[in-house]
Write an enzyme that holds these catalytic residues in place. Structure first.
Site, PDB file in Angstrom:
ATOM      1  N   ASP A   1       0.909  -1.087  -0.117  1.00 46.01           N
ATOM      2  CA  ASP A   1       0.102   0.026   0.082  1.00 46.01           C
ATOM      3  C   ASP A   1       0.450   1.295   0.059  1.00 46.01           C
ATOM      4  O   ASP A   1       0.487   2.325  -0.586  1.00 46.01           O
ATOM      5  CB  ASP A   1      -0.472  -0.237   1.514  1.00 46.01           C
ATOM      6  CG  ASP A   1      -2.117  -0.908   1.438  1.00 46.01           C
ATOM      7  OD1 ASP A   1      -2.651  -2.016  -0.627  1.00 46.01           O
ATOM      8  OD2 ASP A   1      -2.972  -1.187   2.295  1.00 46.01           O
TER       9      ASP A   1
ATOM     10  N   LYS B   1       2.366   6.288  -3.025  1.00 45.47           N
ATOM     11  CA  LYS B   1       3.595   7.029  -3.312  1.00 45.47           C
ATOM     12  C   LYS B   1       3.126   6.677  -5.063  1.00 45.47           C
ATOM     13  O   LYS B   1       3.304   8.550  -5.922  1.00 45.47           O
ATOM     14  CB  LYS B   1       4.466   6.097  -3.895  1.00 45.47           C
ATOM     15  CG  LYS B   1       6.127   6.672  -4.087  1.00 45.47           C
ATOM     16  CD  LYS B   1       7.059   5.996  -4.154  1.00 45.47           C
ATOM     17  CE  LYS B   1       7.600   5.366  -5.309  1.00 45.47           C
ATOM     18  NZ  LYS B   1       8.553   4.133  -4.889  1.00 45.47           N
TER      19      LYS B   1
ATOM     20  N   ASN C   1      -4.786   8.781   1.807  1.00 41.95           N
ATOM     21  CA  ASN C   1      -4.810   8.210   3.180  1.00 41.95           C
ATOM     22  C   ASN C   1      -5.405   9.451   4.279  1.00 41.95           C
ATOM     23  O   ASN C   1      -6.606   9.601   5.075  1.00 41.95           O
ATOM     24  CB  ASN C   1      -4.255   7.406   3.449  1.00 41.95           C
ATOM     25  CG  ASN C   1      -4.284   6.039   3.495  1.00 41.95           C
ATOM     26  OD1 ASN C   1      -4.954   5.446   2.717  1.00 41.95           O
ATOM     27  ND2 ASN C   1      -2.728   4.923   3.782  1.00 41.95           N
TER      28      ASN C   1
ATOM     29  N   ASP D   1      -0.941  13.766  21.131  1.00 41.69           N
ATOM     30  CA  ASP D   1       0.697  13.658  20.788  1.00 41.69           C
ATOM     31  C   ASP D   1       0.202  14.038  18.815  1.00 41.69           C
ATOM     32  O   ASP D   1       1.440  14.059  18.317  1.00 41.69           O
ATOM     33  CB  ASP D   1       0.951  11.997  20.549  1.00 41.69           C
ATOM     34  CG  ASP D   1       1.393  11.674  22.258  1.00 41.69           C
ATOM     35  OD1 ASP D   1       1.215  12.304  22.964  1.00 41.69           O
ATOM     36  OD2 ASP D   1       1.751  10.381  22.147  1.00 41.69           O
TER      37      ASP D   1
ATOM     38  N   THR E   1      -8.671   2.961   6.876  1.00 38.70           N
ATOM     39  CA  THR E   1      -8.453   2.013   7.699  1.00 38.70           C
ATOM     40  C   THR E   1      -6.944   1.704   7.876  1.00 38.70           C
ATOM     41  O   THR E   1      -5.990   0.560   8.583  1.00 38.70           O
ATOM     42  CB  THR E   1      -8.950   0.911   6.842  1.00 38.70           C
ATOM     43  OG1 THR E   1      -7.739   0.815   4.972  1.00 38.70           O
ATOM     44  CG2 THR E   1     -10.421   0.405   6.711  1.00 38.70           C
ATOM     45  N   ALA E   2      -6.244   3.016   7.711  1.00 40.37           N
ATOM     46  CA  ALA E   2      -5.418   3.223   8.576  1.00 40.37           C
ATOM     47  C   ALA E   2      -4.865   3.759   9.553  1.00 40.37           C
ATOM     48  O   ALA E   2      -5.472   2.951  10.423  1.00 40.37           O
ATOM     49  CB  ALA E   2      -4.278   3.669   6.624  1.00 40.37           C
ATOM     50  N   TYR E   3      -4.079   5.007   9.675  1.00 39.42           N
ATOM     51  CA  TYR E   3      -3.344   5.702  10.799  1.00 39.42           C
ATOM     52  C   TYR E   3      -4.768   5.521  12.355  1.00 39.42           C
ATOM     53  O   TYR E   3      -4.621   4.985  12.917  1.00 39.42           O
ATOM     54  CB  TYR E   3      -2.327   6.627  10.167  1.00 39.42           C
ATOM     55  CG  TYR E   3      -2.001   7.201  11.724  1.00 39.42           C
ATOM     56  CD1 TYR E   3      -1.465   5.989  12.832  1.00 39.42           C
ATOM     57  CD2 TYR E   3      -1.247   7.887  11.421  1.00 39.42           C
ATOM     58  CE1 TYR E   3      -0.795   6.888  14.078  1.00 39.42           C
ATOM     59  CE2 TYR E   3      -0.245   8.623  12.477  1.00 39.42           C
ATOM     60  CZ  TYR E   3      -0.426   8.385  13.556  1.00 39.42           C
ATOM     61  OH  TYR E   3       0.444   8.667  14.735  1.00 39.42           O
TER      62      TYR E   3
ATOM     63  N   LEU F   1      -7.890   4.035  11.736  1.00 41.17           N
ATOM     64  CA  LEU F   1      -8.300   2.766  12.512  1.00 41.17           C
ATOM     65  C   LEU F   1      -7.329   2.245  14.129  1.00 41.17           C
ATOM     66  O   LEU F   1      -7.854   2.156  15.047  1.00 41.17           O
ATOM     67  CB  LEU F   1      -8.523   1.285  11.521  1.00 41.17           C
ATOM     68  CG  LEU F   1      -8.479   0.314  12.025  1.00 41.17           C
ATOM     69  CD1 LEU F   1     -10.278   0.545  12.111  1.00 41.17           C
ATOM     70  CD2 LEU F   1      -8.317  -0.475  11.332  1.00 41.17           C
ATOM     71  N   SER F   2      -6.170   2.658  14.188  1.00 42.73           N
ATOM     72  CA  SER F   2      -4.850   2.535  14.609  1.00 42.73           C
ATOM     73  C   SER F   2      -5.176   3.247  15.941  1.00 42.73           C
ATOM     74  O   SER F   2      -4.281   3.079  17.150  1.00 42.73           O
ATOM     75  CB  SER F   2      -3.490   2.531  14.097  1.00 42.73           C
ATOM     76  OG  SER F   2      -3.378   3.064  14.014  1.00 42.73           O
TER      77      SER F   2
END
Length: 295
Positions: A77, A82, A150, A180, A191-193, A195-196
């Site tokens: 991904d 990129k 994203n 932070d 579904t990337a940063y 979601l975490s």
């Protein structure tokens, strides 16, 4: 009827060694159809000089300044992101070949390459339009690409203490985050940063952006969803008097006092999907969404 000769631009991850079979499949398929193939120079040098694999291509490029019909992203991904940034506002459809790990965006397996490319030639595919967001910096300078597929995140630097992020949406004050950082994510990036950090999963066509704090000081602060036509303005205070802006993971240092403005871009990223692919089945497969660990 003779098939028209298509033109492809090929991007790849120059840090993955186990891809010679996959790239040979791609080039062999396209060569049989007399397609023009343009390869990003860094990827071309990696394959030919480090992997010692001879490539017969139309040309090598540093910037994508040639007219092509399709882009092929070969990697994970990160490589797809990129490629999307290099395509920019030209809205060239992108096919993602997954030689990485998760492959949520790059979802074509190496064993499926020929079928996926044949679908391109046959026209038996669909296009998903994915929202892009852009960043403007008032009082500062942004060096890299301002577009993100994203997310755009404002983050503290290194071991610095938490930062204060004052957020306005459409000119209205929302809250000052003590955290932070803060993530502004598209549905693609949900579904990337996002979601975490406890943000929601958002389907691609939802027309939503998410504001998700990173390690907030207050438990009363939760992610919030806003319309994707909203304009988000952020100002940051930090003990170190600087902070980071990460645009799809590409970080730049910013000085305290600048205003960050985030809004939806005027273009979309066009992602090629085969007719057999469905969003929720991909979600269940890639994210193991809903899996009962007791079974």
């Amino acid at each position: 009827m003779e098939q028209r000769k298509l033109r492809f631009a090929l991007f790849g991850n120059e840090y993955q060694a186990k891809k010679s079979t996959a790239i040979q499949k791609i080039l062999s398929f396209l060569s049989e159809r007399e397609a023009a193939v343009y390869v990003e120079r860094a990827f071309y040098d990696f394959i030919t000089q480090q992997q010692h694999l001879p490539l017969e291509v139309t040309s090598v490029f540093d910037e994508l300044d040639v007219a092509v019909d399709y882009v092929i992203s070969m990697g994970g991904d990160g490589t797809f992101l990129k490629a999307a940034s290099r395509v920019g506002a030209r809205e060239i459809p992108i096919l993602g070949i997954n030689t990485g790990r998760l492959g949520f965006l790059a979802d074509v397996l190496p064993s499926e390459i020929e079928n996926a490319l044949q679908a391109v030639y046959d026209g038996t595919y669909s296009i998903e339009e994915h929202t892009v967001i852009q960043i403007e910096v008032e009082g500062g300078t942004l060096q890299g690409c301002p577009y993100a597929l994203n997310d755009i995140a404002v983050l503290k630097r290194d071991n610095a203490s938490m930062i204060s992020i004052r957020a306005n949406v459409n000119g209205e004050y929302v809250v000052t985050y003590q955290a932070d950082g803060l993530i502004v994510s598209t549905p693609t990036g949900s579904t990337a940063y996002n979601l975490s950090n406890g943000g929601p999963i958002v389907v691609p066509e939802a027309g939503i952006l998410c504001l998700t704090p990173v390690a907030p000081h207050s438990l009363n602060i939760r992610p919030i969803a806003i319309g994707d036509n909203s304009v988000v303005e952020l100002t940051v205070e930090s003990r170190s008097h600087n902070f980071l802006v990460a645009i799809d993971g590409r970080s730049e240092k910013m000085e305290e006092g600048v205003k960050i403005i985030i809004r939806k871009a005027s273009h979309h990223v066009q992602i090629i999907k085969r007719q057999s692919q469905r969003y929720f089945s991909t979600l269940r497969e890639k994210m193991m969404w809903g899996l009962d660990q007791r079974q």
